[in-house]
Design an enzyme around this catalytic site. Structure first.
Site, short mmCIF file in Angstrom:
data_model
loop_
_atom_site.label_atom_id
_atom_site.label_comp_id
_atom_site.label_asym_id
_atom_site.label_seq_id
_atom_site.Cartn_x
_atom_site.Cartn_y
_atom_site.Cartn_z
N CYS A 1 0.86 -1.20 0.00
CA CYS A 1 0.00 0.00 0.00
C CYS A 1 0.89 1.24 0.00
O CYS A 1 0.78 2.12 0.86
CB CYS A 1 -0.94 0.01 1.20
SG CYS A 1 -1.75 -1.57 1.54
N ALA B 1 1.57 3.90 -2.16
CA ALA B 1 1.33 5.26 -2.70
C ALA B 1 1.07 6.26 -1.57
O ALA B 1 0.50 5.89 -0.55
CB ALA B 1 0.15 5.22 -3.66
N PRO B 2 1.52 7.52 -1.76
CA PRO B 2 2.16 8.10 -2.94
C PRO B 2 3.68 7.91 -2.99
O PRO B 2 4.34 8.52 -3.82
CB PRO B 2 1.82 9.60 -2.81
CG PRO B 2 1.73 9.82 -1.34
CD PRO B 2 1.19 8.54 -0.75
N GLY B 3 4.23 7.10 -2.08
CA GLY B 3 5.63 6.71 -2.22
C GLY B 3 6.62 7.42 -1.31
O GLY B 3 7.82 7.19 -1.42
N GLY B 4 6.13 8.28 -0.42
CA GLY B 4 7.04 9.00 0.47
C GLY B 4 7.88 8.07 1.32
O GLY B 4 9.10 8.28 1.49
N LYS B 5 7.26 7.03 1.85
CA LYS B 5 7.99 6.10 2.73
C LYS B 5 8.93 5.21 1.92
O LYS B 5 10.03 4.91 2.36
CB LYS B 5 7.00 5.28 3.56
CG LYS B 5 6.13 6.16 4.48
CD LYS B 5 5.15 5.32 5.29
CE LYS B 5 4.20 6.20 6.07
NZ LYS B 5 3.21 6.89 5.22
N ASP C 1 1.03 -1.19 -4.93
CA ASP C 1 -0.23 -0.47 -4.72
C ASP C 1 -1.27 -1.00 -5.70
O ASP C 1 -0.94 -1.42 -6.81
CB ASP C 1 -0.05 1.04 -4.90
CG ASP C 1 -1.12 1.82 -4.15
OD1 ASP C 1 -0.90 2.13 -2.96
OD2 ASP C 1 -2.19 2.08 -4.73
N ASP D 1 -2.97 -6.19 -5.56
CA ASP D 1 -3.73 -6.07 -4.31
C ASP D 1 -2.99 -6.77 -3.18
O ASP D 1 -2.76 -7.98 -3.23
CB ASP D 1 -5.11 -6.69 -4.52
CG ASP D 1 -6.03 -6.49 -3.32
OD1 ASP D 1 -5.57 -5.97 -2.28
OD2 ASP D 1 -7.22 -6.87 -3.43
N CYS E 1 -2.59 6.28 9.62
CA CYS E 1 -2.69 7.69 10.01
C CYS E 1 -4.05 7.90 10.69
O CYS E 1 -4.77 8.84 10.40
CB CYS E 1 -2.49 8.62 8.82
SG CYS E 1 -3.58 8.35 7.42
#
Length: 416
Positions: A238, A240-244, A262, A288, A360
């Site tokens: 999971c 997106a958006p790829g920051g981690k 993703d 998935d 979050c």
């Protein structure tokens, strides 16, 4: 109206509207839309005292015009005359010109009755939260209720994560100082710089060169907690958006493999853009996480980051539409999905490997209660040292804590 009536997110619709206007107007539009969504229960409380009956059909749009007008009168520095005149004239362009008189009368009555000084006795209305969410916060955080409600309505600072494969924090801070950009350094996050005010991120020094990414301080904790080591295989589920994903690669360039997974191709495209700008490489996979039998090649991972789909109740200060897009019934569905993905990911982890569960959210059902249930189901799982032991397990960060968003982390270890 598109958020409240049609269930669309501001992330989908706001940028396209803003593109039609100047930078100054873009900022004003966002300020007004966010403001109305933050104060919605109170604005509706006032409006109900001024409208004899709800408007229906194509006339419904006038209710949203009135909410915007009341918000300007009560919370903005727009002059009284301009707030009334411009709000009334909006009826023309929205094709409800026959309601100009009604809108004018409602706003003038709001001023005449001095309703901005009339606050309701109802604590939930004053909180700006939907009833179901107010009850959840009140139940789980009774001593912190007021502080949490305030934090969820504050304008969030902009956190930058300096890409230390490109530039040091000290050198980047110097660049910001030279451009007279106001900032502070974080005591807790070595790679972070905090901007107190929003602005055009693309105009900051080094944007095109990939010197930094925008990522809240709470989200920046993921890569450090995961602590990827050289030659390991890492899965960011999971992603997106790829920051981690990007942060993992910045911290540990010598991985054997890093797969960013993703289910949504358009969101995967955003990961690709971020990787390219930051000059990083990962393997992208559109699939998935809940159904690994359709894509997994049988090779286990050393570490898995599972940033699970969640209610996003920890990031309401950044996305006030979340309050109105989420419904109470959504939470149980999300809990089931999180549980399904966790169970699906566990066999993909090597014995002795670690899985970092993250959301979050500030709701215990999605966080420590989810972990407790997982530990009951999986006897080969135990809590890792990076998150506090005991009851409840994991680390819950609340909105506003050290200027961060609300977030939850728990490290799970798989026995040898």
């Amino acid at each position: 109206m598109q958020v409240l009536e049609n269930g669309l997110s501001l992330r989908e619709i706001l940028p396209a509207e803003q593109q039609k206007f100047s930078d100054k107007d873009k900022a004003w539009i966002q300020q007004m839309v966010f403001g109305v969504l933050r104060q919605l229960p109170l604005l509706q409380f006032w409006m109900r005292q001024l409208l004899e009956k709800p408007l229906k059909g194509k006339n419904k749009v006038a209710e949203f015009v009135i909410l915007l007008g009341i918000y300007q009168l009560a919370f903005s520095r727009v002059s009284t005359h301009a707030a009334v005149a411009e709000t009334v004239s909006a009826c023309q362009s929205l094709k409800v010109q026959s309601l100009k008189g009604l809108v004018n009368a409602v706003l003038r009555n709001f001023i005449r009755q001095d309703l901005a000084t009339h606050t309701p006795d109802n604590a939930q209305i004053k909180s700006g939260l939907p009833n179901w969410l107010y009850k959840q916060v009140e139940q789980h955080y009774p001593e912190k209720l007021g502080v949490l409600v305030d934090a969820m309505h504050q304008q969030a600072p902009i956190w930058l994560r300096v890409n230390q494969r490109q530039i040091t924090v000290q050198d980047y801070a110097k660049q910001l100082s030279e451009q007279q950009v106001e900032f502070s350094l974080s005591a807790e996050h070595a790679e972070a710089i905090i901007l107190p005010r929003a602005g055009d991120i693309t105009q900051l020094p080094g944007y095109q060169q990939g010197w930094f990414a925008v990522q809240d301080g709470a989200a920046q904790m993921a890569a450090a907690l995961l602590d990827a080591q050289p030659n390991e295989r890492i899965l960011d589920a999971c992603a997106a958006p790829g920051g981690k994903t990007c942060h993992i690669l910045e911290r540990q360039p010598n991985l054997q493999e890093c797969i960013a997974l993703d289910v949504d191709q358009s969101r995967l495209d955003r990961i690709a853009e971020n990787l390219q700008r930051l000059q990083l490489n990962a393997d992208l996979l559109c699939a998935d996480a809940a159904s690994p039998d359709k894509w997994w090649d049988g090779r286990q991972f050393d570490r898995i980051l599972l940033d699970a789909p969640c209610s996003a109740t920890g990031v309401i200060r950044r996305h006030p539409d979340i309050k109105w897009l989420r419904k109470a019934k959504d939470i149980d569905e999300l809990v089931q999905l999180q549980s399904k993905i966790m169970d699906a990911m566990w066999p993909l982890l090597k014995p002795g490997g670690s899985m970092l569960y993250a959301t979050c959210s500030i709701l215990p059902k999605e966080n420590h209660q989810q972990i407790s249930a997982f530990l009951q189901r999986h006897k080969d799982a135990s809590l890792g040292a990076t998150t506090q032991h005991g009851d409840p397990p994991g680390r819950q960060i609340l909105p506003g804590e050290s200027q961060m968003d609300g977030f939850y982390y728990c490290m799970l270890l798989k026995s040898q």
